[in-house]
Enzyme design. Structure first.
Site, mmCIF file in Angstrom:
data_model
loop_
_atom_site.group_PDB
_atom_site.id
_atom_site.type_symbol
_atom_site.label_atom_id
_atom_site.label_comp_id
_atom_site.label_asym_id
_atom_site.label_seq_id
_atom_site.Cartn_x
_atom_site.Cartn_y
_atom_site.Cartn_z
ATOM 1 N N HIS A 106 0.859 -1.196 0.000
ATOM 2 C CA HIS A 106 0.000 0.000 0.000
ATOM 3 C C HIS A 106 0.882 1.229 0.000
ATOM 4 C CE1 HIS A 106 -2.959 2.968 0.843
ATOM 5 N NE2 HIS A 106 -2.615 3.132 2.115
ATOM 6 N N HIS A 108 0.727 5.813 -0.896
ATOM 7 C CA HIS A 108 -0.089 6.985 -1.198
ATOM 8 C C HIS A 108 0.590 7.755 -2.334
ATOM 9 C CE1 HIS A 108 -2.862 6.708 2.265
ATOM 10 N NE2 HIS A 108 -1.827 6.165 2.881
ATOM 11 N N ASP A 131 0.302 -4.876 -20.618
ATOM 12 C CA ASP A 131 1.289 -5.868 -20.188
ATOM 13 C C ASP A 131 1.118 -6.233 -18.717
ATOM 14 O OD1 ASP A 131 2.534 -5.818 -22.673
ATOM 15 O OD2 ASP A 131 4.156 -4.473 -22.040
ATOM 16 N N HIS A 171 -8.503 7.078 -0.970
ATOM 17 C CA HIS A 171 -7.448 6.539 -0.102
ATOM 18 C C HIS A 171 -6.138 6.380 -0.866
ATOM 19 C CE1 HIS A 171 -6.379 3.355 3.217
ATOM 20 N NE2 HIS A 171 -5.368 4.140 2.931
ATOM 21 N N TYR A 225 7.641 -12.853 -22.106
ATOM 22 C CA TYR A 225 8.652 -11.848 -21.764
ATOM 23 C C TYR A 225 9.537 -12.315 -20.614
ATOM 24 C CZ TYR A 225 10.645 -7.471 -20.085
ATOM 25 O OH TYR A 225 11.505 -6.494 -19.669
#
Length: 239
Positions: A106, A108, A131, A171, A225
């Site tokens: 997580h 910001h 991709d 958020h 790839y």
């Protein structure tokens, strides 16, 4: 449950994952994805129903392998002398309900969070997005920190989706991966495409990519790839 109740193999894995998660937290400020103490990385253990995550409210330059905390899949502290991240319940919910996930991140980061503030998915108008995410980067529901509401929103949005990123409304981005490194890569990529598409929209309306091309690009990137085998080496894109 104390760590000495786990097998030597699990204890060794905990020590290794603590090192990995501490190192991966250094990648977040390196790529400009966090400020101050915001953001978190976790990685699930393979040998036990546990995961490692950073402690709450500790600055990035003070994070060490020893300061990382170990939690069970209900978010309870198993080992560590500090309180786990405030997003621990969200990470735990994802691990309980998406067993294929081995890492959660997580941040910001500025541009991805700006899209989250608008409640607007990032449209798939770049081959890089096709991709990495297989389509648009979706918006998840608004949810408050403190329980597993955020985790529920992540799972509801990403279950059955090819995207490894969700922008939780008002958020910011959460990303998932096969391990912590994979999830950090997704966090770096989601910020890059969010920034690029934002800049593109200042110049005019971005051009969409046909779904058939998105599907083809995603399949190639996921299955051809890179250096997975010698047979694929000559087929990879130079980028």
């Amino acid at each position: 449950m104390a760590l000495d109740q786990f097998s030597p193999a699990v204890q060794a894995e905990i020590a290794s994952v603590r090192e990995i998660v501490a190192r991966l937290h250094g990648e977040l400020p390196r790529w400009g994805l966090v400020v101050w103490t915001a953001g978190n990385v976790s990685q699930r253990l393979r040998g036990a129903d546990l995961f490692v995550i950073k402690p709450s409210g500790v600055t990035y330059d003070a994070l060490t392998a020893e300061s990382m905390v170990v939690c069970d899949l209900d978010g309870n502290l198993v080992d560590g002398d500090r309180s786990p991240s405030s997003d621990t319940a969200a990470h735990a919910y994802v691990y309980r309900h998406m067993p294929e996930v081995g890492g959660v991140v997580h941040t910001h980061s500025t541009y991805a969070t700006a899209w989250a503030a608008r409640g607007e998915p990032v449209p798939c108008v770049l081959t890089m997005m096709a991709d990495e995410f297989g389509g648009d980067i979706p918006i998840g529901p608004f949810a408050l920190i403190g329980d597993d509401s955020i985790g529920q929103g992540i799972v509801e949005t990403l279950r059955g989706s090819r995207s490894r990123a969700v922008l939780m409304r008002n958020h910011g981005p959460f990303t998932i991966g096969k391990d912590g490194t994979d999830a950090v890569k997704a966090a770096v990529m989601v910020e890059e495409v969010a920034r690029t598409v934002h800049i593109s929209r200042q110049l005019g309306e971005p051009l969409p990519i046909d779904q058939v091309h998105i599907d083809s690009l995603y399949d190639r990137y996921q299955n051809v790839y890179g250096q997975a085998s010698a047979a694929t080496t000559d087929q990879e894109d130079p980028s």
